[in-house]
Design a protein around this motif. Structure first.
Motif: not given
Ligand code: GDP
Ligand code: MG
Length: 598
Positions: A135-160
């Protein structure tokens, strides 16, 4: 250690997402090692592992962690092998855990290996804690990756958990999550007969074979006599201990614990990953589930460039096998390449690693023939055979059916490269089974013949997607196909090292390509030489190498005198490595170059 103070976990991630760096941080934070010892990444110990950033053997580390509740916990981190070729080992490693950290690079997002690994963890019923790293990288996009984890894998990422394994951000949250969110091991029975899972084994020059185990029931201690339930081997335990991460002896290991034992086992080949270890005198009734024998799926011939290196090659392979029982071989004699070995591997990367180690660690100059898969054949008389080498193919009239292995391939790519990727898969006889889009990325699934993938598929995929597409596969079984043996004849003599099985529809183009290439690679001789590709007795492609010009150097190299000399020197050196085919001499390099695909 009381059971509720133990956590056995694994870190799963796509390559380069920060698994090793995170593991190092956890070790450092728990004080397992000094700063100097930390300089080298602990878990990836072999040179090649470090360079390629993959783990080949499972490793474990035991950490002591004082949690916020004031209690002392034992955290056993099991590092899984990082490549699809070793997916069975990964599954055994995960089976020894109750939970996993799913590390995803927050600047890259979910990749094909993330998916493959997380599905394995879900299959093993592990509790999974998503960790968004980098998350130190400027290109980090936490929300996008959380969405991916939920949409693609189907895991709850709210507590990531958000981390930077580089700066140390979030590491204490990860440690707390391991203690609070991952469950302790199931209650085993310390008084029951011993039942321990064999997670992995490696060869140590001082201790001999070190076996990594996870205890389910009973107690493992020195002097005990044990039996491996699958292989039947019996041994007396010399030492038991834990990885701190240095090997540290302990009295005993009880239910839920992870550690090692040493028992004068000669080679890793005497241990089988997934086996169950029990007491000899009071054996468990049933072995643990999930055992599978690992079989090589890709074969190739390895020959020393210099025939004098044959014994060295044999010795080197013996040394590698001490630590890697999945690598198999038998002797092979080729008219073209001399004496060598037919070797079996778990996959392409495994093949590359072994080849690289042989040349790097043992300084051997090798020729590898084109990789080939394992074909199953039903003969007309009803017998079944397995073919590891196209050169050994029986007569066609005696074969009723040939089956080749197929894979399920998962490709995950930015959608701009999709067109080129679909074409690549189609060209390799692929059958599309799934295509879906998630946020600018495409997930494609194909069924493909493994044979079409062992030739440079992965390299092509990487190059057409500029490295952005990720790939993963599993073997789904053998299917009957219209396969033929393509032979190459030089001056009417078949060349065994160039024989291959190909699909009938592809035989002609492949044959033509080989003939054209060989025409450029074989030096001209005093007479005309036909170069042909044939199926059975039927020639399907043909080139003719015209007779020798007077001065070998005149044509290719204009006037440069030093170049000319180099060429002549090279030819002199090459003489030794020429192979005689009837009247024709072929340099060994020609075989190597002819087998390369593009
Ligand atoms: P692995 O293949 O999953 O084991 O990945 P590594 O731990 O080897 O990390 C891959 C690369 O990413 C290395 O160059 C690391 O230094 C870098 N890296 C790991 N974690 C972080 C992080 O949190 N931030 C940044 N900026 N780089 C990281
Ligand atoms: Mg790593």
């Amino acid at each position: 250690t009381p059971r509720d103070k133990i956590r056995n976990f694994s870190i799963i991630a796509h390559i380069d997402h920060g698994k090793s760096t995170l593991a190092d941080r956890l070790i450092q934070t728990c004080g397992g090692l000094t700063v100097r010892e930390m300089k080298e990444q602990v878990l990836d110990s072999m040179d090649i592992e470090k360079e390629r950033g993959i783990t080949i053997k499972a490793q474990t580390v035991r950490l002591s962690y004082k949690a916020n509740d004031g209690e002392e916990y034992v955290l056993n981190l099991m590092d899984t092998p990082g490549h699809v070729d070793f997916s069975y080992e990964v599954s055994r490693c995960l089976a020894a855990c109750e939970g996993a950290l799913l590390v995803v690079d927050a600047s890259q997002g979910v990749e094909a290996q993330t998916l493959a690994n997380v599905y394995q963890a879900i299959d093993q019923d592990l509790e999974i804690v998503p960790v968004l790293n980098k998350v130190d990288l400027p290109a980090a996009d936490v929300q996008r990756v959380k969405d991916q984890i939920e949409d693609i894998i189907g895991l709850d990422a709210s507590d990531a958990i958000e981390t930077s394994a580089k700066t140390g951000l979030g590491i204490s949250d990860v440690l707390e999550a391991i203690v609070t969110r991952l469950p302790p091991p199931d209650s085993g029975d310390a008084d029951a007969p011993l039942k321990a899972a064999l997670v992995d084994a490696y060869y140590d020059p001082y201790l001999g074979v070190v076996v990594i185990v996870r205890i389910h029931d009973g107690v493992l201690k020195a002097k005990q006599r044990i039996r491996m339930m699958r292989t039947g081997g019996t041994y007396e335990i010399d030492k038991v201990g834990t990885f701190n991460p240095k090997l540290t002896e302990v009295e005993s290991l009880g239910p839920g614990e992870v550690g090692y034992f040493v028992a004068s086992i000669k080679e890793v080949g005497d241990t089988a990953v997934g086996d169950t270890i029990t007491e000899e005198r009071r054996p468990a009734e049933k072995a643990l589930p999930g055992y599978k024998e690992v079989q090589p799926v890709v074969f190739c011939g390895l020959f020393p460039m210099d025939a004098g290196d044959f014994d060295d090659l044999r010795a080197a392979m013996g040394k590698l096998r001490l630590n890697d029982a999945s690598f198999t071989w038998e002797m092979e004699t080729s008219a073209a390449l001399g004496m060598g070995f037919r070797c079996g591997f778990l996959g392409l990367l495994h093949l590359e690693i072994i080849q690289e180690r042989l040349s790097r660690e043992f300084d051997l100059d090798l020729i590898a023939t084109a990789p080939s898969v394992v074909y199953e054949m039903t003969m007309t008389d009803g017998t079944e055979i397995e073919l590891h080498n196209p050169a050994d193919m029986p007569e066609v009239t005696k074969i009723k059916e040939i089956r080749e292995p197929w894979i399920n391939a998962t490709i995950y790519t930015p959608d701009e490269y999709l067109g080129a990727i679909l074409k690549l898969c189609q060209d390799r006889r692929g059958i599309q089974t799934e295509l879906s889009y998630v946020g600018g990325r495409a997930l494609v699934k194909y069924e493909l013949p493994l044979n079409e993938v062992v030739f440079d598929f992965y390299d092509r995929l990487k190059s057409i997607s500029r490295g952005y597409a990720s790939f993963d596969y599993e073997i789904v079984g053998h299917r009957a196909e219209n396969l033929v043996k393509l032979q190459i004849l030089v001056n009417d003599e078949p060349v065994d090292a160039l024989a291959m099985l190909v699909h009938r529809d592809r035989a002609e183009s492949r044959g033509r390509q080989m003939c054209e290439r060989l025409k450029d690679l074989i030096p001209r001789q005093m007479f005309k030489i036909p170069i042909q590709a044939a199926i059975g007795g039927k020639v399907i492609a043909r080139e003719t190498l015209s007779a020798l010009r007077k001065d070998v150097t005149a044509k290719c190299y204009g006037g440069d005198a030093s170049r000319k000399r180099k060429l002549l020197d090279k030819q002199a050196a090459g003489k030794k490595r020429m192979r005689q085919f009837g009247k024709v001499e072929i340099p060994q390099e020609a075989f190597v170059a002819a087998l390369r695909m593009d």
